[in-house]
Design an enzyme around this catalytic site. Structure first.
Site, PDB file in Angstrom:
ATOM      1  N   ASP A   1      -7.040   4.540  -4.398  1.00  9.79           N
ATOM      2  CA  ASP A   1      -7.685   4.414  -3.085  1.00  9.79           C
ATOM      3  C   ASP A   1      -8.265   5.809  -2.824  1.00  9.79           C
ATOM      4  OD1 ASP A   1      -7.800   2.481  -0.540  1.00  9.79           O
ATOM      5  OD2 ASP A   1      -7.374   4.453   0.253  1.00  9.79           O
TER       6      ASP A   1
ATOM      7  N   LYS B   1       0.864  -1.184   0.000  1.00 10.41           N
ATOM      8  CA  LYS B   1       0.000   0.000   0.000  1.00 10.41           C
ATOM      9  C   LYS B   1       0.896   1.229   0.000  1.00 10.41           C
ATOM     10  CE  LYS B   1      -4.421   1.122   0.170  1.00 10.41           C
ATOM     11  NZ  LYS B   1      -5.624   0.446  -0.326  1.00 10.41           N
TER      12      LYS B   1
END
Ligand code: NDP
Length: 446
Positions: A166, A126
């Site tokens: 995201d 991430k």
């Protein structure tokens, strides 16, 4: 939690001070692992537990850019390459002022198990930045993305690490990031990023996938109780990519979505949210949710601040951000007769809220399972890039649906096998963990 798990948990806290979201994510997984360690002593302390909590690589970098007024601005960029036992690191980039290492690590940690559950060959990672795209011009967002990629490009690749979107990173940002990657490397490597536009290597259904997938997961949970979404009163928090597509799918299946939100407040529309108007305001104009109530013209109202969960629902889909649904919200939802909750966002329900739902027998789908449709469809995008192919909407949505049904069934079966029937948190954590731990053991101490 047994003594081994407690020791490793304390060690994680000590080695990662102040990273509260990361601590929370680790505890949520560890609380379900005791039966796994009894069955698989080979996964013990240093062999797997400590190793799985330590990212393989953490990259932090300066992102300088120039705003429209000619001022130099500095942000911080992150990429945490957490675990590559199952495949290249895979996980989104978040651009939001709250981003710091603890948030990136919590998201990366969750991503390891989520990606394992999809059954696709992808590891977990991430990244992101404390850059806030809200209120910035397109040119500022472009210059920021170009600067961000000027460092990130050396760490990513089709076989290494494949970022996606995201919060705060959608098609516009992925476009600027991909453009800069292509320019620096002089290679059209479609498989280096997912969430691309359909005309330049993206996949149909990827924008819809997380929201659609979450609703498909709810439908599967409801089926186990002889129910369906048809006729349910639904609340979806947020009004971004995940929320809008969850609303669209829930309405398609006969649910009535009566409320959604952004960080300024929420709207209640008892006639059911008008998805086209919501898309126009939030995606087309990058406007605020209060504009929706003003323009809908049917008496729907905007509530500044407050809790969206007080609007009352039988199905609740938190699709905004972490820890947005707490104890009092869970109690409020119980009063309105909630039967199912699924996390479209990552870790939106606090541990206490989850406990309340589970004790009351509410079907609860954790994010690792319920929002895995997004990354699964990213993996389908990678497949299409690798074979230089482009699938139809129908074919891709069918694949997504099969994947969500499989994830549901795997969670349900794993929960049953480990003595917690109906507990999707146990099923998702253990199902993901065992798969990754097996692979880590097979690959040796690396
Ligand atoms: P977006 O940036 O598209 O949308 C985020 C939405 O949440 C915005 O409407 C934002 O409002 C709102 N929001 C943020 N903070 C709050 C808050 N405190 N209270 C109420 N609303 C808030 O992001 P995504 O839709 O992509 O992501 C949403 C969640 O889903 C995140 O947790 C993400 O990690 C998760 N997720 C996303 C995936 C994807 O494919 N995009 C895949 C899997 C999970 P505002 O505009 O005011 O900031």
């Amino acid at each position: 939690m047994d003594a081994t798990l407690t020791r490793v948990r304390d060690d994680v806290f000590r080695r990662n001070p102040g990273e509260t979201e990361f601590h929370q994510a680790v505890v949520e997984v560890f609380e379900t692992l005791e039966p796994v360690l009894r069955k698989h002593p080979e996964f013990g302390e240093a062999a797997i537990l400590q190793r799985i909590c330590e990212p393989e690589r953490q990259i932090i970098f300066r992102v300088p850019w120039v705003d429209d007024a000619g001022q130099v601005r500095i942000n911080r960029g992150f990429r945490v390459e957490f675990n590559s036992a199952l495949g290249p690191y895979k996980g989104g980039l978040r651009f939001h002022p709250s981003v710091y290492l603890g948030i990136v690590k919590f998201l990366g940690f969750e991503q390891i198990f989520k990606n394992a559950l999809t059954g696709m060959p992808i590891g977990g990672g991430k990244g992101g930045s404390d850059f806030d795209p809200r209120g910035k011009s397109d040119a500022e967002v472009m210059r920021f993305c170009q600067s961000f990629m000027t460092e990130l490009y050396r760490h990513i690749g089709e076989y290494t690490d494949v970022p996606a979107g995201d919060i705060g990173v959608g098609g516009r940002e992925i476009g600027y990031l991909f453009g800069q990657y292509k320019r620096i490397t002089n290679r059209y490597e479609s498989g280096v990023l997912t969430g691309k536009g359909v005309s330049w290597g993206g996949s149909l259904v990827r924008p819809e996938a997380t929201g659609y997938g979450a609703v498909m997961f709810v439908e599967e949970m409801l089926k186990t109780k002889g129910m369906s979404l048809d006729g349910q009163r639904v609340i979806v928090s947020g009004s971004g990519n995940v929320a809008i597509n969850a609303i669209a799918k829930a309405q398609y299946l006969g649910g009535k979505v009566i409320a959604c939100s952004d960080s300024s407040g929420y709207v209640v529309d008892e006639a059911g949210i008008d998805v086209a108007l919501l898309r126009q305001i939030k995606e087309g104009e990058r406007g605020r949710i209060s504009d929706y109530a003003a323009r809908r013209g049917n008496g729907s109202s905007f509530v500044a601040g407050g809790s969206i969960w007080d609007a009352g629902a039988t199905v609740a889909l938190p699709c905004a951000t972490q820890n947005e649904l707490g104890e009092s919200d869970a109690v409020s939802l119980l009063k309105s007769g909630v039967v199912a909750v699924a996390e479209g966002a990552n870790m939106p329900c606090t541990p206490k809220a989850i406990e309340i739902f589970q004790e009351a027998g509410v079907l609860f789908g954790p994010g690792k399972a319920a929002n895995a449709g997004g990354v699964a469809t990213s993996a389908l995008e990678m497949q299409q890039n690798a074979s230089r192919d482009a699938w139809t909407f129908e074919h891709t949505e069918r694949r997504l649906s099969e994947i969500m049904v499989n994830i549901h069934d795997r969670c349900a079966e794993t929960a049953e096998e480990y003595g917690a029937p109906g507990n999707y948190v146990v099923g998702a954590n253990i199902g993901g963990f065992v798969k990754v731990a097996d692979a880590m053991l097979a690959l040796g101490v690396i």
